[in-house]
Scaffold this motif. Structure first.
Motif, short mmCIF file in Angstrom:
data_model
loop_
_atom_site.label_atom_id
_atom_site.label_comp_id
_atom_site.label_asym_id
_atom_site.label_seq_id
_atom_site.Cartn_x
_atom_site.Cartn_y
_atom_site.Cartn_z
N PHE A 11 0.84 -1.21 0.00
CA PHE A 11 0.00 0.00 0.00
C PHE A 11 0.87 1.26 0.00
CE2 PHE A 11 -2.75 -3.33 1.49
CZ PHE A 11 -3.96 -3.05 0.87
N LEU A 51 -9.06 -3.69 -1.59
CA LEU A 51 -8.57 -2.42 -1.02
C LEU A 51 -7.59 -1.74 -1.98
CD1 LEU A 51 -8.05 -3.24 2.77
CD2 LEU A 51 -9.69 -1.63 1.77
N ALA A 91 -6.31 3.10 2.66
CA ALA A 91 -6.45 1.68 2.33
C ALA A 91 -5.48 0.84 3.17
CB ALA A 91 -6.21 1.46 0.83
N ALA A 118 -8.37 1.75 -3.80
CA ALA A 118 -7.46 2.89 -3.65
C ALA A 118 -7.06 3.45 -5.01
CB ALA A 118 -6.23 2.49 -2.84
#
Length: 188
Positions: free
Chosen positions: A74, A146, A166, A150
């Motif tokens: 992420f 997720l 996220a 995002a």
């Protein structure tokens, strides 16, 4: 020459769109004839497949703990969004873009896009198995959603910080699955 064609196609397809960029544009950008381009790629569809296949790379192995690798994905996404993936403007996932633009369920691009998404999901799943999560199938899909969410939010909002949100949601999911997430990885 083939690599130059692919580099140019990658930049133009990602930056302007697959449908918007013709083989004439790619050939002109490189300074070659269409015939030369077609000597390397028999059709635009073949070039599209090569462009996407070139982007289909497995995640490099890492010695970092699994939870750091998961949440690190992420953080990498946030950097990619912020820098436009090296192009200056973030245009989303090239695989999803190709499927959306081509709108042809039987096009080979769809299989490559699915392979990319499955590759990423399986990467998450393997790390979740290492962490001893009870249901790595479901959680790996949730983490993938997720990431995809995002990416979509970043396109709409133009804000790389959606990846931070996220990542924080991913940390909550991991904790709910019984994974110990170090405090430094939970906060922004």
């Amino acid at each position: 020459m083939q690599e130059r064609i692919l580099e140019t196609a990658d930049r133009l397809f990602y930056g302007q769109g697959i449908r918007a960029v013709g083989v004439d544009t790619i050939a002109a950008e490189i300074g070659i004839s269409k015939r030369t381009l077609y000597n390397h790629f028999a059709s635009k569809d073949d070039l599209i497949v090569a462009y996407l296949s070139r982007r289909l790379k497995p995640a490099p192995p890492s010695e970092r703990p699994p939870v750091e690798q998961i949440l690190g994905s992420f953080e990498r996404l946030e950097r990619t969004i912020g820098t436009g993936g090296g192009t200056g403007v973030f245009r989303g996932c090239p695989f999803v873009n190709a499927v959306a633009e081509l709108k042809e369920p039987t096009h080979a691009a769809n299989k490559i896009a699915l392979a990319f998404k499955e590759q990423r999901r399986k990467w998450f799943r393997a790390l979740l198995v290492q962490l001893g999560v009870a249901d790595p199938e479901t959680l790996s899909m949730q983490l993938l959603l997720l990431i995809d969410g995002a990416i979509a939010a970043a396109i709409v909002r133009g804000d790389p910080k959606v990846a931070t949100a996220a990542r924080q949601a991913a940390a909550v999911l991991l904790q709910a699955a019984g994974v110990k997430v170090p405090k430094k990885l939970r906060s922004a």
